[in-house]
Structures are given as C-alpha cells and as structure tokens.
Design a protein around this motif. Structure first.
Motif, PDB file in Angstrom:
ATOM      1  N   LEU A   7       0.957  -1.225  -0.069  1.00 31.12           N
ATOM      2  CA  LEU A   7      -0.110   0.183   0.048  1.00 31.12           C
ATOM      3  C   LEU A   7       0.812   1.459  -0.108  1.00 31.12           C
ATOM      4  O   LEU A   7       0.603   2.405  -0.486  1.00 31.12           O
ATOM      5  CB  LEU A   7      -0.818  -0.002   1.237  1.00 31.12           C
ATOM      6  N   ASP A   8       2.086   1.077   0.626  1.00 33.92           N
ATOM      7  CA  ASP A   8       2.819   2.393   0.637  1.00 33.92           C
ATOM      8  C   ASP A   8       3.402   2.875  -0.795  1.00 33.92           C
ATOM      9  O   ASP A   8       3.802   3.885  -0.956  1.00 33.92           O
ATOM     10  CB  ASP A   8       4.214   2.274   1.462  1.00 33.92           C
ATOM     11  N   ARG A   9       2.880   2.079  -1.739  1.00 32.24           N
ATOM     12  CA  ARG A   9       3.219   2.440  -3.203  1.00 32.24           C
ATOM     13  C   ARG A   9       2.078   3.425  -3.701  1.00 32.24           C
ATOM     14  O   ARG A   9       2.581   4.451  -4.321  1.00 32.24           O
ATOM     15  CB  ARG A   9       3.271   1.521  -3.925  1.00 32.24           C
ATOM     16  N   LEU A  10       1.079   3.696  -3.067  1.00 31.34           N
ATOM     17  CA  LEU A  10       0.072   4.606  -3.397  1.00 31.34           C
ATOM     18  C   LEU A  10       0.248   6.021  -3.103  1.00 31.34           C
ATOM     19  O   LEU A  10      -0.149   6.888  -3.581  1.00 31.34           O
ATOM     20  CB  LEU A  10      -1.211   3.968  -2.896  1.00 31.34           C
ATOM     21  N   GLY A  11       0.518   6.035  -1.614  1.00 33.96           N
ATOM     22  CA  GLY A  11       0.508   7.310  -0.924  1.00 33.96           C
ATOM     23  C   GLY A  11       1.622   7.590  -0.007  1.00 33.96           C
ATOM     24  O   GLY A  11       2.436   6.869   0.464  1.00 33.96           O
ATOM     25  N   ARG A  12       1.982   8.698   0.070  1.00 35.03           N
ATOM     26  CA  ARG A  12       3.089   9.257   1.119  1.00 35.03           C
ATOM     27  C   ARG A  12       2.715   9.090   2.522  1.00 35.03           C
ATOM     28  O   ARG A  12       3.607   9.058   3.347  1.00 35.03           O
ATOM     29  CB  ARG A  12       3.411  10.697   0.901  1.00 35.03           C
ATOM     30  N   THR A  13       1.280   8.974   2.672  1.00 38.56           N
ATOM     31  CA  THR A  13       1.043   8.817   4.224  1.00 38.56           C
ATOM     32  C   THR A  13      -0.129   7.797   4.149  1.00 38.56           C
ATOM     33  O   THR A  13      -0.853   7.533   3.288  1.00 38.56           O
ATOM     34  CB  THR A  13       0.475  10.118   4.903  1.00 38.56           C
ATOM     35  N   VAL A  14      -0.513   7.334   5.332  1.00 40.63           N
ATOM     36  CA  VAL A  14      -1.812   6.393   5.545  1.00 40.63           C
ATOM     37  C   VAL A  14      -2.875   7.045   5.181  1.00 40.63           C
ATOM     38  O   VAL A  14      -3.855   6.569   4.510  1.00 40.63           O
ATOM     39  CB  VAL A  14      -1.745   5.557   7.020  1.00 40.63           C
ATOM     40  N   ARG A  15      -3.191   8.406   5.695  1.00 43.01           N
ATOM     41  CA  ARG A  15      -4.053   9.204   5.511  1.00 43.01           C
ATOM     42  C   ARG A  15      -4.238   9.443   3.802  1.00 43.01           C
ATOM     43  O   ARG A  15      -5.538   9.109   3.318  1.00 43.01           O
ATOM     44  CB  ARG A  15      -4.227  10.610   5.969  1.00 43.01           C
ATOM     45  N   ASP A  16      -3.247   9.488   3.085  1.00 40.48           N
ATOM     46  CA  ASP A  16      -3.514   9.915   1.595  1.00 40.48           C
ATOM     47  C   ASP A  16      -3.904   8.437   0.874  1.00 40.48           C
ATOM     48  O   ASP A  16      -4.912   8.621   0.200  1.00 40.48           O
ATOM     49  CB  ASP A  16      -2.067  10.163   1.021  1.00 40.48           C
TER      50      ASP A  16
END
Length: 205
Positions: free
Chosen positions: A65-74
């Motif tokens: 999942l970290d491939r998608l956004g710079r933060t968990v919220r994103d």
C-alpha cells in the motif's frame, strides 16, 4: 478488469520486483501503470493515468500500500475515492491485507478500520512534531517559513543531478547545499515518462 500500479522513489531504483509480483497474478504489463518518483510528489503521471483509466468494476492491485500514497491518510482517502467510483483495491504483500472490492469481507473491512486508526495517529503525531519544531525554533531565535533565495547555477546543477544522474533529493541537497524543501519548491516538473510497464493500455470509452 485488474490493473496494476508500481512505484519506486528514484530513477535509479528497479521496478522489477513489483512488476514480477503483479504479472504473477495475471496482470499484463500494458495494464501496469508505473511511476519513478517519491510518494511525496503529488504529480505522479502513472498514478494519474491509472485513475483516469479505471472504470467501475475494475480492481487496482499493488504490491504494498505504501506505493500509493506518502501517508496512511493519503492512501485511505484514495481507497475511499475509488470505492465511491466502484473501483476496488487490493494489496499483495502487506501484513494487513486490504481488498476493498469485496465489501462483504469482514477482514477487509477491519483492515480499512485499522488504516483509518493509523491515519488519525499519524495526523496527531505530525501536528505534535510541527508544534515542537516551531517552539524549538522560537526558543533559538529562528524564524520559520522564511523565503529562500536560490542560486540559478545551483538550481541548473540540481536539475542535471535529478534528471540525468537520477539522484534522490537528499543526495542533491548534499551536493548543492540547497535544502530539500527548497528543491521541492523550485525544481521544475520532471520530463514526461511512460506511464505503463509495457506499451499503451487498450483504449476505453
């Protein structure tokens, strides 16, 4: 239809591991959208093209999942937006498995609740760190948010280091003496790159 997304943070890093994982579950290279830049960049042509290409009933697959956004919220916001459009998301290698394409799956819903909790914690810690940094700066007599002046020659050199040599922002900052924040503000967008791993995806209405 399943669509893939893969990202690495610099042009020197290799997408092969992610591409292998995505093709292993049956996703063709022309349906895997790619980016070679940090998640901190909001301008990610591969992700933007993927979101434009996806249709209701599709499922976007990522290695982690970290491939998608710079933060968990994103990431959580993106999952919410995709769900509103009827587009699912699933990951392959994270300890917490997410599959928003199946709302009847209780474990998948639990994973989303955990992501929401992590996002709130992350936001709280970010605010605390920012407040602490401002307090420390004030005690030391430093101003925050001061505008910076960039030497044009150094900026040209920074562009060369990024686009030709593939250095990270940290490496460029070390070589030029320009802070990372200033680099992000002043560097122009990268040249356009292919948005998929294997040619153009099939046209869609």
């Amino acid at each position: 239809m399943e669509l893939g997304y893969a990202r690495v943070s610099t042009v020197k890093q290799d997408l092969e591991r992610q591409l292998d994982a995505l093709t292993a579950v049956g996703i063709a290279l022309e349906r895997i959208f790619v980016d070679k830049k940090s998640g901190a960049h909001t301008d990610r042509p591969g992700l933007n093209a993927l979101l434009e290409y996806a249709r209701e009933g599709d499922v976007i697959v990522v290695h982690t999942l970290d491939r998608l956004g710079r933060t968990v919220r994103d990431t959580l916001n993106l999952i919410h937006d995709l769900t509103e459009r009827g587009v699912g998301l699933r990951n392959l290698a994270d300890p917490i498995k997410v599959d928003s394409s199946n709302p009847a799956d209780p474990m998948g819903q639990l994973a989303l609740v955990l992501l929401a909790l992590f996002a709130q914690m992350e936001h709280t810690y970010m605010l605390e760190r920012a407040a602490h940094a401002r307090a420390v700066a004030a005690r030391n007599g430093r101003r925050t948010g001061r505008p910076s002046v960039v030497d044009p020659d150094k900026l040209t050199y920074a562009i060369h280091l990024r686009d030709t040599e593939g250095l990270t922002m940290s490496e460029i900052a070390a070589k030029t003496g320009i802070t990372r924040a200033t680099l992000y503000r002043h560097l122009p967008p990268r040249p356009a790159e292919p948005v998929t791993a294997g040619g153009q995806p099939e046209p869609r209405a």
